[in-house]
Design an enzyme around this catalytic site. Structure first.
Site, short mmCIF file in Angstrom:
data_model
loop_
_atom_site.label_atom_id
_atom_site.label_comp_id
_atom_site.label_asym_id
_atom_site.label_seq_id
_atom_site.Cartn_x
_atom_site.Cartn_y
_atom_site.Cartn_z
N CYS A 1 0.94 -1.18 0.18
CA CYS A 1 0.08 0.11 -0.08
C CYS A 1 0.66 1.28 -0.02
CB CYS A 1 -0.99 0.05 1.16
SG CYS A 1 -2.01 1.40 1.30
N CYS B 1 -0.38 4.30 2.22
CA CYS B 1 -0.17 3.79 3.78
C CYS B 1 1.41 4.14 3.96
CB CYS B 1 -0.63 2.56 4.10
SG CYS B 1 -2.01 1.86 3.25
N ASP B 2 2.34 3.56 3.06
CA ASP B 2 3.61 3.45 3.53
C ASP B 2 4.49 4.29 2.81
OD1 ASP B 2 2.72 1.67 5.68
OD2 ASP B 2 2.71 -0.03 4.20
#
Ligand code: NDP
Length: 332
Positions: free
Chosen positions: A154, A157-158
């Site tokens: 992701c 997300c990261d």
């Protein structure tokens, strides 16, 4: 203290392996942001929800490290802690959270039959499916070894953790193109590792990738391993696998992002609920209603596009309101 009691009945005609049957007004399947949000809303509406968590309690977020884009947490929060908070919030209003996995369903009648762990039958007036999706991985041992240490599925997300660094994205579809473009805005260099000699992504997305100077597409490359002392420091690739020009390439990177597709966890429902080609449950646009009255779908299991924790929570709320209105009309 048990806040709500559910009627336990025995049915002589039920199959041999079903040990008990229980009637539930509102059943929620799944314990990600969509499931818990649906639980908070339905519990506060006094629908006495029962929620089955599935095997991965807390869902996909429990596999990420820090969550920085969920509104309300200005300093970020670990995925695990966020899901614990959501669970506590759902339980605070009386949600009956249970560990168990749905193994079969029958949505033919007005009351929906759901089998849990192959031995318990739930008869529910309303069902909210929030079983999420699972990111696909290549299946390399290294992906497990470096989980949370440079391997991610992701970028939204990261990606931020790789600011100014070099990363690789595996895949050639729209997700890979989108994630590579997103990461290019954060990272120094993005290698897009594509197994064939062309992209599957739409022309518009391809153009975006080609016009981004710090993305380098590596066609006909396949990742076979990762290396690094305390986290990912590089990937081992095979170029033109199976041809006379086959060659091993070592790529120095700090982050390895998988974007080879997601698999919605919809298999058990697909006999009764229409899905798209990939398996995402179809809902009536603008609602969480499936074509089966009283069955609603929320979160990633019905969302091939956004797939964010906050959008999953949003559709969880919608499903709760749709279920509440359905129950008010049909099962007073
Ligand atoms: P796709 O299935 O479209 O693409 C998967 C990509 O990963 C393909 O390039 C595929 O290669 C590659 N791949 C699969 N398995 C492996 C493997 N083992 N090793 C190496 N490469 C592999 O998935 P997406 O997640 O990209 O998209 C899913 C759907 O969601 C699509 O319909 C897409 O259009 C849509 N979508 C739309 C977006 C938008 O409109 N903004 C954004 C994101 C997704 P190959 O091509 O060789 O099969």
């Amino acid at each position: 203290m048990e806040l709500f009691k559910h009627l336990e009945i025995k049915n002589e005609n039920q199959p041999q392996d079903i040990k008990s049957t229980e009637k539930v007004r509102c059943l929620i399947i799944g314990s990600g942001p969509a499931g818990y949000t649906a639980a908070i809303y339905t519990a506060r509406a006094n629908l006495r929800p029962v929620l089955y968590t599935g095997l991965q309690m807390g869902g996909q977020l429990t596999t990420t490290t820090e969550v920085e884009n969920f509104p309300g947490y200005p300093d970020g929060i670990s995925g695990q802690a966020l899901m614990e908070d959501l669970k506590r919030q759902a339980e605070r209003f009386g949600t009956d959270v249970r560990f168990g996995t749905v193994t079969d369903v029958d949505f033919t009648g007005p009351v929906h039959e759901v089998i849990v762990d192959g031995e318990k039958m739930i008869e529910a007036n309303a069902v909210i499916i929030a079983t999420g999706a699972t990111a696909m991985y290549l299946g390399l041992e290294a992906e497990t070894r470096y989980a949370g240490m440079g391997v991610s599925a992701c970028a939204t997300c990261d990606g931020f953790f790789y600011k100014g660094k070099d990363v690789a994205v595996v895949g050639g579809g729209d997700t890979a193109a989108e994630e590579a473009t997103y990461l290019a805005g954060i990272c120094r260099k993005v290698y897009l590792i594509v197994r064939r000699n062309e992209l599957r992504a739409s022309k518009v997305m391809q153009r975006e990738v080609l016009n981004t100077p710090n993305i380098e597409i590596m066609f006909q490359h396949q990742a076979i391993d990762l290396f690094g002392e305390n986290g990912v420091e590089g990937a081992v690739l095979v170029k033109k696998k199976g041809t006379p020009e086959e060659e091993i390439v070592k790529l120095k990177i700090d982050g390895f992002f998988l974007a080879i597709g997601h698999k919605p966890n919809s298999e058990v429902f697909s006999k009764f609920i229409e899905t798209d080609q990939v398996g995402y449950l179809k809902t009536i646009p603008g609602t969480t209603k499936t074509h089966v009255p009283g069955v609603f779908a929320a979160g990633d299991v019905q969302d091939p596009v956004y797939r964010q924790a906050v959008s999953a929570a949003g559709t969880g709320c919608m499903a709760a309101i749709d279920a509440e209105r359905y129950l008010a009309e049909i099962h007073k």
